[in-house]
Design a protein around this motif. Structure first.
Motif, PDB file in Angstrom:
ATOM      1  N   SER A 196       0.924  -1.237   0.105  1.00 56.16           N
ATOM      2  CA  SER A 196       0.022  -0.142   0.043  1.00 56.16           C
ATOM      3  C   SER A 196       0.900   1.281   0.066  1.00 56.16           C
ATOM      4  O   SER A 196       0.611   2.193  -0.502  1.00 56.16           O
ATOM      5  N   SER A 197       2.246   1.261   0.495  1.00 59.60           N
ATOM      6  CA  SER A 197       3.035   2.508   0.556  1.00 59.60           C
ATOM      7  C   SER A 197       3.827   2.419  -0.684  1.00 59.60           C
ATOM      8  O   SER A 197       4.744   3.181  -0.886  1.00 59.60           O
ATOM      9  N   GLY A 198       3.475   1.260  -1.449  1.00 59.31           N
ATOM     10  CA  GLY A 198       4.416   1.512  -2.929  1.00 59.31           C
ATOM     11  C   GLY A 198       5.425   0.620  -3.083  1.00 59.31           C
ATOM     12  O   GLY A 198       6.033   0.766  -4.103  1.00 59.31           O
ATOM     13  N   ALA A 199       5.729  -0.274  -2.072  1.00 57.44           N
ATOM     14  CA  ALA A 199       6.847  -1.185  -2.340  1.00 57.44           C
ATOM     15  C   ALA A 199       6.452  -2.179  -3.378  1.00 57.44           C
ATOM     16  O   ALA A 199       5.321  -2.733  -3.576  1.00 57.44           O
ATOM     17  N   ASN A 200       7.514  -2.729  -4.290  1.00 54.11           N
ATOM     18  CA  ASN A 200       7.339  -3.505  -5.240  1.00 54.11           C
ATOM     19  C   ASN A 200       7.888  -5.020  -4.668  1.00 54.11           C
ATOM     20  O   ASN A 200       8.732  -5.485  -4.358  1.00 54.11           O
ATOM     21  N   ILE A 201       6.425  -5.814  -4.331  1.00 55.77           N
ATOM     22  CA  ILE A 201       6.796  -7.200  -3.556  1.00 55.77           C
ATOM     23  C   ILE A 201       6.123  -8.101  -4.690  1.00 55.77           C
ATOM     24  O   ILE A 201       5.029  -7.689  -5.308  1.00 55.77           O
ATOM     25  N   PRO A 202       7.027  -9.072  -4.885  1.00 58.11           N
ATOM     26  CA  PRO A 202       6.360 -10.043  -5.833  1.00 58.11           C
ATOM     27  C   PRO A 202       5.037 -10.825  -5.438  1.00 58.11           C
ATOM     28  O   PRO A 202       4.933 -10.829  -3.989  1.00 58.11           O
ATOM     29  N   GLU A 203       4.291 -11.000  -6.468  1.00 56.01           N
ATOM     30  CA  GLU A 203       2.933 -11.543  -5.991  1.00 56.01           C
ATOM     31  C   GLU A 203       2.999 -12.617  -4.996  1.00 56.01           C
ATOM     32  O   GLU A 203       2.175 -12.902  -4.132  1.00 56.01           O
ATOM     33  N   ALA A 204       3.748 -13.639  -5.310  1.00 57.06           N
ATOM     34  CA  ALA A 204       4.100 -14.886  -4.596  1.00 57.06           C
ATOM     35  C   ALA A 204       4.211 -14.535  -3.143  1.00 57.06           C
ATOM     36  O   ALA A 204       3.560 -15.175  -2.359  1.00 57.06           O
ATOM     37  N   SER A 205       5.098 -13.369  -2.708  1.00 58.02           N
ATOM     38  CA  SER A 205       5.490 -12.940  -1.576  1.00 58.02           C
ATOM     39  C   SER A 205       4.150 -12.532  -0.841  1.00 58.02           C
ATOM     40  O   SER A 205       3.997 -12.613   0.398  1.00 58.02           O
ATOM     41  N   ALA A 206       3.586 -11.484  -1.763  1.00 58.13           N
ATOM     42  CA  ALA A 206       2.447 -10.676  -1.173  1.00 58.13           C
ATOM     43  C   ALA A 206       1.398 -11.484  -0.590  1.00 58.13           C
ATOM     44  O   ALA A 206       0.805 -10.858   0.434  1.00 58.13           O
ATOM     45  N   GLN A 207       1.179 -12.598  -0.917  1.00 55.66           N
ATOM     46  CA  GLN A 207       0.018 -13.449  -0.024  1.00 55.66           C
ATOM     47  C   GLN A 207       0.546 -14.617   0.549  1.00 55.66           C
ATOM     48  O   GLN A 207      -0.474 -15.291   1.384  1.00 55.66           O
ATOM     49  N   SER A 208       1.578 -14.430   0.954  1.00 48.31           N
ATOM     50  CA  SER A 208       2.421 -15.850   1.629  1.00 48.31           C
ATOM     51  C   SER A 208       2.809 -15.545   3.267  1.00 48.31           C
ATOM     52  O   SER A 208       3.540 -16.173   3.987  1.00 48.31           O
ATOM     53  N   GLY A 209       2.071 -14.532   3.775  1.00 46.31           N
ATOM     54  CA  GLY A 209       2.170 -14.259   5.287  1.00 46.31           C
ATOM     55  C   GLY A 209       3.525 -14.137   5.747  1.00 46.31           C
ATOM     56  O   GLY A 209       4.442 -13.548   5.203  1.00 46.31           O
ATOM     57  N   VAL A 210       3.848 -14.962   6.888  1.00 44.77           N
ATOM     58  CA  VAL A 210       5.068 -14.831   7.609  1.00 44.77           C
ATOM     59  C   VAL A 210       6.032 -15.494   6.554  1.00 44.77           C
ATOM     60  O   VAL A 210       7.314 -14.880   6.638  1.00 44.77           O
ATOM     61  N   SER A 211       5.971 -16.515   5.662  1.00 39.40           N
ATOM     62  CA  SER A 211       7.010 -16.921   4.662  1.00 39.40           C
ATOM     63  C   SER A 211       7.265 -16.106   3.906  1.00 39.40           C
ATOM     64  O   SER A 211       8.563 -15.831   3.482  1.00 39.40           O
ATOM     65  N   GLY A 212       6.380 -15.019   3.338  1.00 44.41           N
ATOM     66  CA  GLY A 212       6.810 -13.898   2.260  1.00 44.41           C
ATOM     67  C   GLY A 212       7.587 -12.966   3.132  1.00 44.41           C
ATOM     68  O   GLY A 212       8.512 -12.387   2.582  1.00 44.41           O
ATOM     69  N   LEU A 213       7.141 -12.650   4.486  1.00 42.48           N
ATOM     70  CA  LEU A 213       7.935 -11.693   5.182  1.00 42.48           C
ATOM     71  C   LEU A 213       9.570 -12.172   5.455  1.00 42.48           C
ATOM     72  O   LEU A 213      10.419 -11.429   5.338  1.00 42.48           O
ATOM     73  N   ALA A 214       9.722 -13.493   5.538  1.00 43.17           N
ATOM     74  CA  ALA A 214      11.049 -14.167   5.904  1.00 43.17           C
ATOM     75  C   ALA A 214      11.815 -13.690   4.679  1.00 43.17           C
ATOM     76  O   ALA A 214      13.153 -13.492   4.736  1.00 43.17           O
ATOM     77  N   ALA A 215      11.267 -13.843   3.510  1.00 44.30           N
ATOM     78  CA  ALA A 215      11.950 -13.860   2.338  1.00 44.30           C
ATOM     79  C   ALA A 215      12.277 -12.253   2.044  1.00 44.30           C
ATOM     80  O   ALA A 215      13.383 -12.099   1.390  1.00 44.30           O
ATOM     81  N   ILE A 216      11.653 -11.410   2.521  1.00 50.34           N
ATOM     82  CA  ILE A 216      11.877  -9.921   2.584  1.00 50.34           C
ATOM     83  C   ILE A 216      12.875  -9.338   3.777  1.00 50.34           C
ATOM     84  O   ILE A 216      13.669  -8.830   3.613  1.00 50.34           O
ATOM     85  N   GLY A 217      12.517  -9.824   4.641  1.00 50.00           N
ATOM     86  CA  GLY A 217      13.516  -9.435   5.827  1.00 50.00           C
ATOM     87  C   GLY A 217      12.644  -8.230   6.846  1.00 50.00           C
ATOM     88  O   GLY A 217      11.807  -7.772   6.302  1.00 50.00           O
ATOM     89  N   ILE A 218      13.528  -8.137   7.772  1.00 51.54           N
ATOM     90  CA  ILE A 218      13.020  -6.785   8.610  1.00 51.54           C
ATOM     91  C   ILE A 218      12.881  -5.220   7.760  1.00 51.54           C
ATOM     92  O   ILE A 218      12.339  -4.560   8.521  1.00 51.54           O
TER      93      ILE A 218
END
Length: 163
Positions: A44-66
Motif C-alpha cells: 500500500s505504501s508503494g513497495a514492489n513485492i512479488p505477487e507470490a510473496s504478497a499473499q504468503s504471510g510470514v513466509s513471504g515476510l521471511a523472504a523480504i526481512g526486517i
C-alpha cells in the motif's frame, strides 16, 4: 506442543546491558495474519513485492526481512511493530526467571535496545522459514509455469557426448 519462547539478554553497552527479555512466538494463525498485514502495508505504501510473496504471510515476510518496515507508511509501521513487541516480556530479576511481566516502555532506557528487541522478535517469527526459502522460490516458479513445468522425476539434462 507449546508455543516457542526464547530468552535474550541485552549485551549492548549502556543502561540496558544485562536485562533479560522473553520473546514468545505468536500463534501460527496470528503470525500469518500479522505477516500478511505487514506485506499489505508495504504494498500500500508503494513497495514492489512479488505477487507470490504478497499473499504468503510470514513466509513471504521471511523472504523480504526486517527491512519490510522501512517500506511502510509510518503509522502502519508503528502499529505492526507495536504488535510484534507485544510478544516481548521482561524478567525484572534475571536471577529469578520464573518472574516476568509484560514489557513497558520504561523497561528500556537505550534506543538501540528497542531496535535489537524488534530484530530478535522478528527473527523468532521468521527464521524457521529461511532454511526453506529456496523451496518457496522454486515452488513459486513451478506454479507460475503451470502445466508446462517438468515432472519432478523427469531428468533435468540429456546425455550429451563430449566433443
Amino acid at each position: 506442543m507449546a508455543i516457542k519462547e526464547i530468552t535474550v539478554t541485552c549485551q549492548q553497552e549502556g543502561a540496558d546491558k544485562g536485562k533479560a527479555f522473553v520473546i514468545t512466538r505468536m500463534s501460527a494463525f496470528e503470525a500469518d495474519k500479522w505477516g500478511r498485514h505487514c506485506l499489505q502495508a508495504a504494498i500500500s505504501s508503494g513497495a514492489n513485492i512479488p505477487e507470490a510473496s504478497a499473499q504468503s504471510g510470514v513466509s513471504g515476510l521471511a523472504a523480504i526481512g526486517i527491512s519490510i518496515f522501512g517500506m511502510m507508511a509510518p503509522e502502519k509501521m508503528d502499529e505492526l511493530l507495536a504488535r510484534l513487541m507485544q510478544c516481548v516480556s521482561v524478567q525484572p530479576d534475571p536471577g529469578n526467571p520464573s518472574v516476568r511481566r509484560p514489557l513497558h516502555e520504561s523497561d528500556i532506557e537505550e534506543i538501540p535496545t528497542v531496535g535489537w528487541l524488534q530484530k530478535e522478535a522478528f527473527a523468532l517469527h521468521v527464521d524457521f522459514f529461511k532454511g526453506v526459502g529456496q523451496l518457496f522460490s522454486l515452488l513459486s516458479v513451478l506454479l507460475q509455469m503451470g502445466n508446462s513445468a517438468p515432472s519432478p522425476d523427469m531428468p533435468t539434462s540429456t546425455n550429451a557426448t563430449p566433443s
